[in-house]
Design a protein around this motif. Structure first.
Motif, PDB file in Angstrom:
ATOM      1  N   ALA A 199      -2.358  -8.829  28.607  1.00 51.47           N
ATOM      2  CA  ALA A 199      -1.603  -9.673  29.553  1.00 51.47           C
ATOM      3  C   ALA A 199      -2.456 -10.903  29.851  1.00 51.47           C
ATOM      4  O   ALA A 199      -3.389 -10.828  30.659  1.00 51.47           O
ATOM      5  CB  ALA A 199      -1.302  -8.893  30.826  1.00 51.47           C
ATOM      6  N   GLN A 200      -2.131 -12.030  29.219  1.00 48.09           N
ATOM      7  CA  GLN A 200      -2.992 -13.208  29.312  1.00 48.09           C
ATOM      8  C   GLN A 200      -2.359 -14.355  30.102  1.00 48.09           C
ATOM      9  O   GLN A 200      -2.944 -14.810  31.077  1.00 48.09           O
ATOM     10  CB  GLN A 200      -3.375 -13.691  27.902  1.00 48.09           C
ATOM     11  N   SER A 201      -1.204 -14.822  29.708  1.00 43.81           N
ATOM     12  CA  SER A 201      -0.576 -15.937  30.414  1.00 43.81           C
ATOM     13  C   SER A 201       0.082 -15.446  31.701  1.00 43.81           C
ATOM     14  O   SER A 201       0.339 -14.246  31.877  1.00 43.81           O
ATOM     15  CB  SER A 201       0.482 -16.601  29.535  1.00 43.81           C
ATOM     16  N   ARG A 202       0.358 -16.383  32.603  1.00 42.75           N
ATOM     17  CA  ARG A 202       1.008 -16.011  33.858  1.00 42.75           C
ATOM     18  C   ARG A 202       2.351 -15.341  33.593  1.00 42.75           C
ATOM     19  O   ARG A 202       2.673 -14.322  34.209  1.00 42.75           O
ATOM     20  CB  ARG A 202       1.192 -17.251  34.738  1.00 42.75           C
ATOM     21  N   SER A 203       3.136 -15.891  32.682  1.00 42.23           N
ATOM     22  CA  SER A 203       4.459 -15.314  32.410  1.00 42.23           C
ATOM     23  C   SER A 203       4.335 -13.916  31.798  1.00 42.23           C
ATOM     24  O   SER A 203       5.112 -13.017  32.142  1.00 42.23           O
ATOM     25  CB  SER A 203       5.257 -16.226  31.478  1.00 42.23           C
ATOM     26  N   ALA A 204       3.362 -13.732  30.904  1.00 46.98           N
ATOM     27  CA  ALA A 204       3.178 -12.418  30.285  1.00 46.98           C
ATOM     28  C   ALA A 204       2.758 -11.381  31.316  1.00 46.98           C
ATOM     29  O   ALA A 204       3.238 -10.235  31.299  1.00 46.98           O
ATOM     30  CB  ALA A 204       2.136 -12.501  29.174  1.00 46.98           C
ATOM     31  N   ILE A 205       1.872 -11.774  32.231  1.00 48.40           N
ATOM     32  CA  ILE A 205       1.437 -10.856  33.277  1.00 48.40           C
ATOM     33  C   ILE A 205       2.615 -10.490  34.176  1.00 48.40           C
ATOM     34  O   ILE A 205       2.823  -9.312  34.505  1.00 48.40           O
ATOM     35  CB  ILE A 205       0.298 -11.473  34.100  1.00 48.40           C
ATOM     36  N   ASP A 206       3.399 -11.490  34.570  1.00 53.00           N
ATOM     37  CA  ASP A 206       4.552 -11.241  35.443  1.00 53.00           C
ATOM     38  C   ASP A 206       5.560 -10.312  34.770  1.00 53.00           C
ATOM     39  O   ASP A 206       6.114  -9.398  35.403  1.00 53.00           O
ATOM     40  CB  ASP A 206       5.235 -12.555  35.815  1.00 53.00           C
ATOM     41  N   GLN A 207       5.825 -10.550  33.498  1.00 51.65           N
ATOM     42  CA  GLN A 207       6.784  -9.709  32.772  1.00 51.65           C
ATOM     43  C   GLN A 207       6.310  -8.268  32.689  1.00 51.65           C
ATOM     44  O   GLN A 207       7.098  -7.329  32.831  1.00 51.65           O
ATOM     45  CB  GLN A 207       7.026 -10.282  31.383  1.00 51.65           C
ATOM     46  N   LEU A 208       5.010  -8.094  32.475  1.00 49.55           N
ATOM     47  CA  LEU A 208       4.466  -6.739  32.394  1.00 49.55           C
ATOM     48  C   LEU A 208       4.525  -6.049  33.752  1.00 49.55           C
ATOM     49  O   LEU A 208       4.959  -4.894  33.856  1.00 49.55           O
ATOM     50  CB  LEU A 208       3.027  -6.783  31.873  1.00 49.55           C
ATOM     51  N   LEU A 209       4.121  -6.733  34.797  1.00 47.20           N
ATOM     52  CA  LEU A 209       4.168  -6.144  36.130  1.00 47.20           C
ATOM     53  C   LEU A 209       5.587  -5.777  36.538  1.00 47.20           C
ATOM     54  O   LEU A 209       5.805  -4.779  37.242  1.00 47.20           O
ATOM     55  CB  LEU A 209       3.560  -7.104  37.152  1.00 47.20           C
ATOM     56  N   ALA A 210       6.552  -6.558  36.096  1.00 50.95           N
ATOM     57  CA  ALA A 210       7.951  -6.304  36.458  1.00 50.95           C
ATOM     58  C   ALA A 210       8.471  -4.983  35.898  1.00 50.95           C
ATOM     59  O   ALA A 210       9.458  -4.442  36.409  1.00 50.95           O
ATOM     60  CB  ALA A 210       8.831  -7.455  35.989  1.00 50.95           C
ATOM     61  N   THR A 211       7.808  -4.449  34.881  1.00 52.23           N
ATOM     62  CA  THR A 211       8.242  -3.157  34.336  1.00 52.23           C
ATOM     63  C   THR A 211       7.800  -1.996  35.209  1.00 52.23           C
ATOM     64  O   THR A 211       8.296  -0.877  35.046  1.00 52.23           O
ATOM     65  CB  THR A 211       7.687  -2.944  32.915  1.00 52.23           C
ATOM     66  N   GLY A 212       6.834  -2.234  36.112  1.00 56.65           N
ATOM     67  CA  GLY A 212       6.357  -1.170  36.990  1.00 56.65           C
ATOM     68  C   GLY A 212       5.125  -0.445  36.512  1.00 56.65           C
ATOM     69  O   GLY A 212       4.835   0.659  36.997  1.00 56.65           O
ATOM     70  N   VAL A 213       4.360  -1.050  35.593  1.00 57.32           N
ATOM     71  CA  VAL A 213       3.156  -0.385  35.080  1.00 57.32           C
ATOM     72  C   VAL A 213       2.118  -0.193  36.180  1.00 57.32           C
ATOM     73  O   VAL A 213       2.153  -0.856  37.217  1.00 57.32           O
ATOM     74  CB  VAL A 213       2.538  -1.179  33.904  1.00 57.32           C
ATOM     75  N   ASP A 214       1.191   0.697  35.911  1.00 59.37           N
ATOM     76  CA  ASP A 214       0.156   1.063  36.877  1.00 59.37           C
ATOM     77  C   ASP A 214      -1.151   0.308  36.684  1.00 59.37           C
ATOM     78  O   ASP A 214      -2.034   0.377  37.546  1.00 59.37           O
ATOM     79  CB  ASP A 214      -0.133   2.559  36.785  1.00 59.37           C
ATOM     80  N   ALA A 215      -1.296  -0.400  35.570  1.00 59.14           N
ATOM     81  CA  ALA A 215      -2.511  -1.166  35.309  1.00 59.14           C
ATOM     82  C   ALA A 215      -2.215  -2.240  34.286  1.00 59.14           C
ATOM     83  O   ALA A 215      -1.381  -2.053  33.388  1.00 59.14           O
ATOM     84  CB  ALA A 215      -3.636  -0.263  34.802  1.00 59.14           C
ATOM     85  N   VAL A 216      -2.913  -3.361  34.436  1.00 58.04           N
ATOM     86  CA  VAL A 216      -2.793  -4.453  33.469  1.00 58.04           C
ATOM     87  C   VAL A 216      -4.200  -4.847  33.025  1.00 58.04           C
ATOM     88  O   VAL A 216      -5.131  -4.903  33.833  1.00 58.04           O
ATOM     89  CB  VAL A 216      -2.060  -5.679  34.057  1.00 58.04           C
ATOM     90  N   TYR A 217      -4.346  -5.112  31.728  1.00 58.30           N
ATOM     91  CA  TYR A 217      -5.609  -5.554  31.155  1.00 58.30           C
ATOM     92  C   TYR A 217      -5.457  -7.011  30.724  1.00 58.30           C
ATOM     93  O   TYR A 217      -4.486  -7.368  30.057  1.00 58.30           O
ATOM     94  CB  TYR A 217      -5.967  -4.746  29.911  1.00 58.30           C
ATOM     95  N   GLY A 218      -6.439  -7.855  31.089  1.00 57.59           N
ATOM     96  CA  GLY A 218      -6.383  -9.240  30.679  1.00 57.59           C
ATOM     97  C   GLY A 218      -7.733  -9.913  30.757  1.00 57.59           C
ATOM     98  O   GLY A 218      -8.659  -9.409  31.402  1.00 57.59           O
ATOM     99  N   ASN A 219      -7.822 -11.072  30.096  1.00 59.36           N
ATOM    100  CA  ASN A 219      -9.069 -11.828  30.070  1.00 59.36           C
ATOM    101  C   ASN A 219      -9.243 -12.741  31.281  1.00 59.36           C
ATOM    102  O   ASN A 219     -10.360 -13.136  31.599  1.00 59.36           O
ATOM    103  CB  ASN A 219      -9.132 -12.703  28.811  1.00 59.36           C
ATOM    104  N   HIS A 220      -8.125 -13.094  31.932  1.00 56.78           N
ATOM    105  CA  HIS A 220      -8.149 -14.080  33.011  1.00 56.78           C
ATOM    106  C   HIS A 220      -7.968 -13.361  34.350  1.00 56.78           C
ATOM    107  O   HIS A 220      -6.850 -13.119  34.808  1.00 56.78           O
ATOM    108  CB  HIS A 220      -7.051 -15.114  32.794  1.00 56.78           C
TER     109      HIS A 220
END
Length: 232
Positions: A199-220
């Motif tokens: 999950a790198q870009s703002r839109s990608a992070i938002d889309q992933l969080l919207a699914t309801g996941v419990d953790a996100v991995y990213g460089n930023h």
């Protein structure tokens, strides 16, 4: 640990690698200062049994690179930290995700976590379900993660969720493009956490969080923290 995880864990991939040299103490320290609730790295074991953090497990100049497993701790580059040094510098008040790509390193990694860290906040990952299953029989106090892709699930998403629950595996880690709210719900229904990586870009992070996941991995790290704050 309840499912779903609210707020989700923000795992700083190799530390704050967008701002500091990856997998260094400075990168890990900066990630925590920026608000990451978790750190991510890969764990290897030196020839003299020291657990260290590095991405691909080989060090040295081009054309003379050598596996970490062949070198004692004293001969590794200075920027490669040990797991004990990570705890000494950063404490244990964070979630820690470690890829243990060499199954033989599992026992030394668990011993190092028990000696200086927090097993209940440590997530050990591997892409082979059979390996992760065997790990559960060896250690009941650490968290285990099945790292895979939906395209590789011969048992299907629902089947994999049930299998992980039955085998005591705590989480599944899929690429962000694999996740849908339905898939997240299938894992949550059986008490398995849903993690998403890349999950790198703002839109990608938002889309992933919207699914309801419990953790996100990213460089930023700043983007991860800001996105979780918006969703919270």
């Amino acid at each position: 640990m309840s499912v779903p995880r609210i707020p989700p864990i923000t795992f700083a991939h190799r530390g704050a690698m967008a701002r500091e040299r990856e997998n260094t103490l400075s990168a890990f320290e900066l990630a925590l200062r920026l608000g990451a609730s978790g750190l991510e790295s890969d764990a290897w074991v030196s020839a003299d049994g020291v657990v260290v953090l590095d991405h691909d497990g080989v060090v040295g100049p081009r054309f003379r690179r050598r596996p970490i497993a062949e070198l004692p701790r004293s001969e590794l580059p200075a920027h490669v930290p040990s797991l004990a040094e990570l705890y000494a510098a950063c404490g244990t008040d964070f979630e820690l995700s470690l890829d243990v790509k060499d199954p033989a390193a599992f026992a030394p990694v668990v011993a190092a976590v028990r000696a200086g860290g927090a097993p209940e906040r440590t997530w050990l990952c591997h892409p082979s379900l059979s390996v992760v299953t065997a790990w559960r029989a060896q250690a009941s106090d650490v968290r285990l993660v099945d790292s895979t892709r939906v395209s590789r699930l011969q048992d299907g998403v629902r089947g994999r969720a049930r299998t992980l629950a039955a085998r005591g595996v705590d989480a599944v880690n899929l690429h962000r493009l694999d996740w849908t709210p339905i898939y997240v719900d299938l894992f949550h229904e059986v008490g398995v956490h849903a993690f998403g990586w890349d999950a790198q870009s703002r839109s990608a992070i938002d889309q992933l969080l919207a699914t309801g996941v419990d953790a996100v991995y990213g460089n930023h790290v700043d983007r991860l923290v800001a996105a979780v704050a918006r969703f919270s």
